[in-house]
Write a protein that holds these residues in place. Structure first.
Motif, PDB file in Angstrom:
ATOM      1  N   VAL A 191       0.882  -1.095  -0.157  1.00  0.00           N
ATOM      2  CA  VAL A 191      -0.079   0.016   0.061  1.00  0.00           C
ATOM      3  C   VAL A 191       1.037   1.227   0.104  1.00  0.00           C
ATOM      4  O   VAL A 191       2.183   1.336  -0.002  1.00  0.00           O
ATOM      5  CB  VAL A 191      -0.822   0.010   1.180  1.00  0.00           C
ATOM      6  N   ARG A 192       0.313   2.455  -0.136  1.00  0.00           N
ATOM      7  CA  ARG A 192       1.018   3.659  -0.193  1.00  0.00           C
ATOM      8  C   ARG A 192       1.547   4.171   1.291  1.00  0.00           C
ATOM      9  O   ARG A 192       0.811   3.682   2.140  1.00  0.00           O
ATOM     10  CB  ARG A 192       0.050   4.657  -0.690  1.00  0.00           C
ATOM     11  N   PRO A 193       2.496   4.943   1.485  1.00  0.00           N
ATOM     12  CA  PRO A 193       2.865   5.423   2.767  1.00  0.00           C
ATOM     13  C   PRO A 193       1.743   6.146   3.277  1.00  0.00           C
ATOM     14  O   PRO A 193       0.943   6.832   2.690  1.00  0.00           O
ATOM     15  CB  PRO A 193       3.970   6.243   2.332  1.00  0.00           C
ATOM     16  N   GLY A 194       1.550   5.996   4.668  1.00  0.00           N
ATOM     17  CA  GLY A 194       0.753   6.395   5.504  1.00  0.00           C
ATOM     18  C   GLY A 194      -0.696   5.428   5.745  1.00  0.00           C
ATOM     19  O   GLY A 194      -1.676   5.540   6.411  1.00  0.00           O
ATOM     20  N   GLN A 195      -0.833   4.205   4.927  1.00  0.00           N
ATOM     21  CA  GLN A 195      -1.525   3.276   5.161  1.00  0.00           C
ATOM     22  C   GLN A 195      -1.134   2.155   5.834  1.00  0.00           C
ATOM     23  O   GLN A 195       0.152   2.102   6.051  1.00  0.00           O
ATOM     24  CB  GLN A 195      -2.198   2.750   3.586  1.00  0.00           C
ATOM     25  N   ALA A 196      -1.912   1.231   6.343  1.00  0.00           N
ATOM     26  CA  ALA A 196      -1.405   0.280   7.113  1.00  0.00           C
ATOM     27  C   ALA A 196      -1.469  -1.122   6.398  1.00  0.00           C
ATOM     28  O   ALA A 196      -2.276  -1.361   5.431  1.00  0.00           O
ATOM     29  CB  ALA A 196      -2.476   0.060   8.393  1.00  0.00           C
TER      30      ALA A 196
ATOM     31  N   VAL B  60       2.093   0.957  10.164  1.00  0.00           N
ATOM     32  CA  VAL B  60       1.793   2.070   8.914  1.00  0.00           C
ATOM     33  C   VAL B  60       2.985   1.987   8.195  1.00  0.00           C
ATOM     34  O   VAL B  60       4.320   2.033   8.808  1.00  0.00           O
ATOM     35  CB  VAL B  60       1.492   3.413   9.797  1.00  0.00           C
ATOM     36  N   VAL B  61       2.814   1.887   6.760  1.00  0.00           N
ATOM     37  CA  VAL B  61       4.022   2.204   5.701  1.00  0.00           C
ATOM     38  C   VAL B  61       4.544   3.511   5.743  1.00  0.00           C
ATOM     39  O   VAL B  61       3.852   4.551   5.919  1.00  0.00           O
ATOM     40  CB  VAL B  61       3.612   1.793   4.493  1.00  0.00           C
ATOM     41  N   ALA B  62       5.833   3.534   6.010  1.00  0.00           N
ATOM     42  CA  ALA B  62       6.401   4.729   5.745  1.00  0.00           C
ATOM     43  C   ALA B  62       7.245   5.134   4.500  1.00  0.00           C
ATOM     44  O   ALA B  62       7.504   6.250   4.022  1.00  0.00           O
ATOM     45  CB  ALA B  62       7.575   4.801   6.954  1.00  0.00           C
ATOM     46  N   ASP B  63       7.340   3.992   3.621  1.00  0.00           N
ATOM     47  CA  ASP B  63       8.078   4.115   2.501  1.00  0.00           C
ATOM     48  C   ASP B  63       8.277   2.769   1.714  1.00  0.00           C
ATOM     49  O   ASP B  63       7.853   1.683   2.241  1.00  0.00           O
ATOM     50  CB  ASP B  63       9.666   4.726   2.896  1.00  0.00           C
ATOM     51  N   GLN B  64       8.512   3.221   0.439  1.00  0.00           N
ATOM     52  CA  GLN B  64       8.893   1.756  -0.516  1.00  0.00           C
ATOM     53  C   GLN B  64       9.917   2.094  -1.500  1.00  0.00           C
ATOM     54  O   GLN B  64       9.815   3.194  -2.051  1.00  0.00           O
ATOM     55  CB  GLN B  64       7.483   1.540  -0.926  1.00  0.00           C
ATOM     56  N   LYS B  65      10.806   0.990  -1.480  1.00  0.00           N
ATOM     57  CA  LYS B  65      11.953   1.183  -2.470  1.00  0.00           C
ATOM     58  C   LYS B  65      12.146  -0.204  -2.952  1.00  0.00           C
ATOM     59  O   LYS B  65      12.568  -1.250  -2.236  1.00  0.00           O
ATOM     60  CB  LYS B  65      12.978   1.564  -1.925  1.00  0.00           C
TER      61      LYS B  65
ATOM     62  N   ILE C 191      -3.318   6.149  14.611  1.00  0.00           N
ATOM     63  CA  ILE C 191      -3.242   7.309  14.994  1.00  0.00           C
ATOM     64  C   ILE C 191      -1.981   8.125  14.927  1.00  0.00           C
ATOM     65  O   ILE C 191      -0.700   7.389  14.640  1.00  0.00           O
ATOM     66  CB  ILE C 191      -3.276   7.137  16.762  1.00  0.00           C
ATOM     67  N   ARG C 192      -1.770   9.317  15.042  1.00  0.00           N
ATOM     68  CA  ARG C 192      -0.605  10.123  15.278  1.00  0.00           C
ATOM     69  C   ARG C 192      -0.597  11.089  16.344  1.00  0.00           C
ATOM     70  O   ARG C 192      -1.610  11.458  16.851  1.00  0.00           O
ATOM     71  CB  ARG C 192      -0.655  11.006  13.689  1.00  0.00           C
ATOM     72  N   PRO C 193       0.508  11.718  16.552  1.00  0.00           N
ATOM     73  CA  PRO C 193       0.661  12.779  17.664  1.00  0.00           C
ATOM     74  C   PRO C 193      -0.224  13.895  17.266  1.00  0.00           C
ATOM     75  O   PRO C 193      -0.555  14.347  16.228  1.00  0.00           O
ATOM     76  CB  PRO C 193       2.175  12.985  17.551  1.00  0.00           C
TER      77      PRO C 193
ATOM     78  N   GLY D 273       5.052  13.009  12.959  1.00  0.00           N
ATOM     79  CA  GLY D 273       5.464  12.723  11.613  1.00  0.00           C
ATOM     80  C   GLY D 273       5.451  11.111  11.467  1.00  0.00           C
ATOM     81  O   GLY D 273       5.245  10.733  10.287  1.00  0.00           O
ATOM     82  N   GLN D 274       4.999  10.467  12.607  1.00  0.00           N
ATOM     83  CA  GLN D 274       4.999   9.041  12.584  1.00  0.00           C
ATOM     84  C   GLN D 274       3.546   8.710  12.855  1.00  0.00           C
ATOM     85  O   GLN D 274       2.763   9.484  13.362  1.00  0.00           O
ATOM     86  CB  GLN D 274       5.997   8.359  13.407  1.00  0.00           C
ATOM     87  N   ALA D 275       3.345   7.536  12.482  1.00  0.00           N
ATOM     88  CA  ALA D 275       2.053   6.849  12.710  1.00  0.00           C
ATOM     89  C   ALA D 275       2.038   5.457  12.977  1.00  0.00           C
ATOM     90  O   ALA D 275       3.011   4.887  12.645  1.00  0.00           O
ATOM     91  CB  ALA D 275       0.976   7.123  11.538  1.00  0.00           C
ATOM     92  N   TYR D 276       0.977   4.999  13.979  1.00  0.00           N
ATOM     93  CA  TYR D 276       0.994   3.501  14.587  1.00  0.00           C
ATOM     94  C   TYR D 276      -0.560   3.099  14.356  1.00  0.00           C
ATOM     95  O   TYR D 276      -1.269   4.016  14.316  1.00  0.00           O
ATOM     96  CB  TYR D 276       1.637   3.282  15.612  1.00  0.00           C
TER      97      TYR D 276
END
Length: 637
Positions: free
Chosen positions: A410-415, A507-512, A544-546, A586-589
């Protein structure tokens, strides 16, 4: 040597042997006989109470998890500097209270005119004080000190310090069962103690009414197991000091988690450990590896001490399995999975627990209550518990969810849900000569120290390694608690801080290329995921995020109420942020369960019923790394 309590030739021989043995701190048989004679307590009653309370052990003056000292388990929760905690977790629920049940040592010491300090550390004086207390209880209840052992039921029941009739009777009945059937135990100092069977002893249970205890709703050890009909199940009670009597969930404490463990030993060893009053641990159920037997040891309404975190224990049921984490595939047989699946489905239906990996977790997913304890946290059931197979067995008719997408990114920001499978997910680890030690459930020493001999082990596994960069030669991620010395992460089997496990959600942060990055332990970490084969989208996950404007929010491993929310007379449980871990902006869980209110529990005593304290704050449980963490809902968005 065998030490008997009857006037036989065997006893005389044993006494002679005991007197001849050099270096013994106490002749336990003589101490019991002398105290029984001095305070006119039947010796079998004194010995039965001592066994039920401590297994006849003095524990070198150290307090039990309930604040009990010596062979008579006399309590003093405020007088001993060595005792300040619940079973390995947080402040004792009774510290600072004036409840007499929490200070029987003080009362008993006064009866024998001996300083409390001496009663804590001197086994002979501890036995005298316990005998004096029993005699005082019996005289107060019946006006005498009868010679017949069966006529001491009131004193024995009161000695339990239970706050209701059912649990006082359960304790007394256990003592009298021991007297009637006989007992044997070899103490840590080598003395072999034998209580001969006295089947003619008939306890006068009618004396219980003289104690004027509440009828109450607390659980008692009825001997009736709570199991599905498909299991060969029995009930053997854990020692009373190894768990807390409670009335979950009718008291308001929701049971929402089932924790899977392994014993790091045999089936019988686990049962014996939980029966040992000095062990301070228990689980609700123990499973035999071949699936032929299940032993329940704590009623599901009670709070067992199994996860190393009292707040988690409040809401959980613990299931122990015969076996060793590093040898998991050998012990975790198809029969093991089938039997445990039957039990978990039964419990989930009874308590409305969702059958997913957010509610069915391993001991290795639980954080201890303090940062310094995290490095040595248990990591059972380990990398060889087949979560994929087990969760399929839990699904209706043992089938996988056909409606869910099996794999993909999935895209960054998705779980995503981590789905490496098991049979084809072959991983290599190092098993070192100091991990896991039998009985330790894998205390971690992966952070460095002396050089130890290690062997390579390659097997199907439930985990994936996470690295600091998207390439195979990048260093493994180093958990800051395990690698506080700055060493890199390792492939040691006990180095859980560099792994993610099947069923966890991030939560996905990046993809390479073939690599996927997730937010993990406050960092971005990478795992090999070609064509998304090790993940599947989790579109319904709650992320959730801060909250805006906050650089980072604190994390916790417990969710207790604020101090001002506790009623007078109840000591607030201490709660501090896990400073070693952060949740940066900036992070998410993924939050694994809906926000739940802070709460705490206090067992019943003779002067108060069991008490649940519920606070105003709510907390989110998040999948932070290999383990779960808590964050105040007010700090998130």
């Amino acid at each position: 040597m065998a030490i008997l309590l009857t006037g036989t030739a065997g006893q005389a021989q044993a006494q002679a042997q005991a007197q001849a043995a050099p270096g013994e701190a106490i002749d336990f048989q003589r101490a019991v006989s002398d105290a029984a004679r001095e305070f006119q307590v039947p010796p079998e009653v004194l010995l039965g109470v001592s066994y039920q309370s401590s297994w006849w052990e003095g524990n070198a003056g150290r307090p039990s998890t309930q604040g009990g000292y010596g062979p008579m388990h006399l309590t003093d929760t405020t007088g001993g500097k060595a005792y300040a905690n619940r079973p390995g977790e947080g402040p004792v629920d009774s510290t600072g209270t004036k409840d007499p049940s929490e200070h029987t040592l003080i009362t008993a010491a006064a009866l024998t005119h001996v300083r409390p300090e001496k009663v804590r550390t001197d086994e002979k004086e501890n036995v005298r004080a316990g005998a004096a207390l029993l005699a005082a209880y019996q005289h107060e209840a019946t006006g005498g000190r009868p010679k017949e052992a069966g006529r001491w039921y009131a004193a024995v029941a009161r000695y339990s310090q239970a706050g209701d009739q059912a649990n006082a009777a359960a304790y007394a009945d256990a003592v009298y069962t021991s007297i009637r059937t006989g007992l044997e135990h070899t103490r840590g100092d080598g003395q072999h103690i034998v209580l001969p069977a006295s089947p003619a002893v008939a306890p006068e249970r009618g004396q219980l009414a003289k104690l004027r205890l509440r009828r109450g709703t607390g659980t008692s050890r009825t001997g009736q197991p709570e199991c599905p009909a498909s299991l060969n199940c029995r009930f053997i009670p854990a020692a009373a000091t190894n768990y807390q009597v409670a009335s979950r969930p009718t008291n308001g404490i929701k049971i929402n988690t089932i924790v899977i463990h392994d014993i790091e030993g045999s089936y019988q060893a686990g049962i014996s450990t939980f029966q040992n009053p000095s062990s301070g641990v228990s689980a609700h159920y123990v499973m035999k590896a071949d699936g032929t037997e299940t032993t329940q040891m704590v009623p599901t309404a009670g709070i067992a001490f199994h996860a190393g975190n009292y707040w988690v224990n409040m809401h959980a049921i613990g299931i122990e399995h015969e076996g060793f984490a590093a040898q998991g595939a050998t012990w975790f047989t198809p029969a093991t999975y089938q039997a445990t699946a039957h039990l978990v489905r039964y419990l989930a239906k009874k308590f409305d627990i969702p059958l997913d990996r957010q509610h069915i977790i391993g001991h290795d997913n639980v954080l201890p209550v303090s940062g310094p304890a995290i490095a040595g946290a248990h990591w059972d059931p380990g990398p060889y518990w087949d979560w994929k197979k087990f969760m399929i067995l839990l699904s209706p008719h043992g089938k996988r969810d056909k409606g869910a997408k099996d794999h993909g990114t999935v895209r960054p920001g998705q779980a995503v849900t981590i789905t490496p499978g098991f049979r084809h997910n072959v991983q290599t680890v190092q098993v070192c000569d100091n991990t896991p030690a039998p009985g330790s459930a894998g205390q971690s020493t992966a952070g460095g120290g002396a050089t130890v001999a290690c062997t390579t082990q390659t097997q199907p596994s439930n985990f994936l390694f996470v690295r600091t960069a998207p390439r195979h030669d990048a260093p493994l991620f180093a958990d800051p608690t395990i690698h506080s010395d700055g060493t890199p992460g390792s492939d040691r089997i006990d180095d859980w801080g560099s792994t993610i496990v099947g069923g966890q959600q991030f939560v996905v942060a990046d993809q390479k290329g073939e690599w996927t990055a997730i937010w993990y332990t406050g960092k971005k970490v990478w795992f090999h995921n070609p064509h998304g084969r090790n993940t599947k989208p989790a579109p319904h996950a709650r992320i959730i995020r801060p909250k805006t404007g906050t650089a980072a929010v604190p994390l916790y491993s417990t969710a207790y109420p604020q101090p001002d929310e506790y009623p007078a007379g109840l000591s607030p449980s201490t709660q501090k942020p896990l400073g070693v871990y952060t949740f940066p902006q900036g992070q998410a869980y993924v939050s694994t369960v809906p926000p739940q209110h802070t709460d705490d529990f206090f067992k019943a005593t003779p002067t108060r019923p069991e008490t649940v304290v519920t606070g105003r704050d709510t907390y989110d449980l998040i999948q932070y790394n290999h383990r779960l963490a808590l964050v105040n809902h007010g700090d998130t968005r």
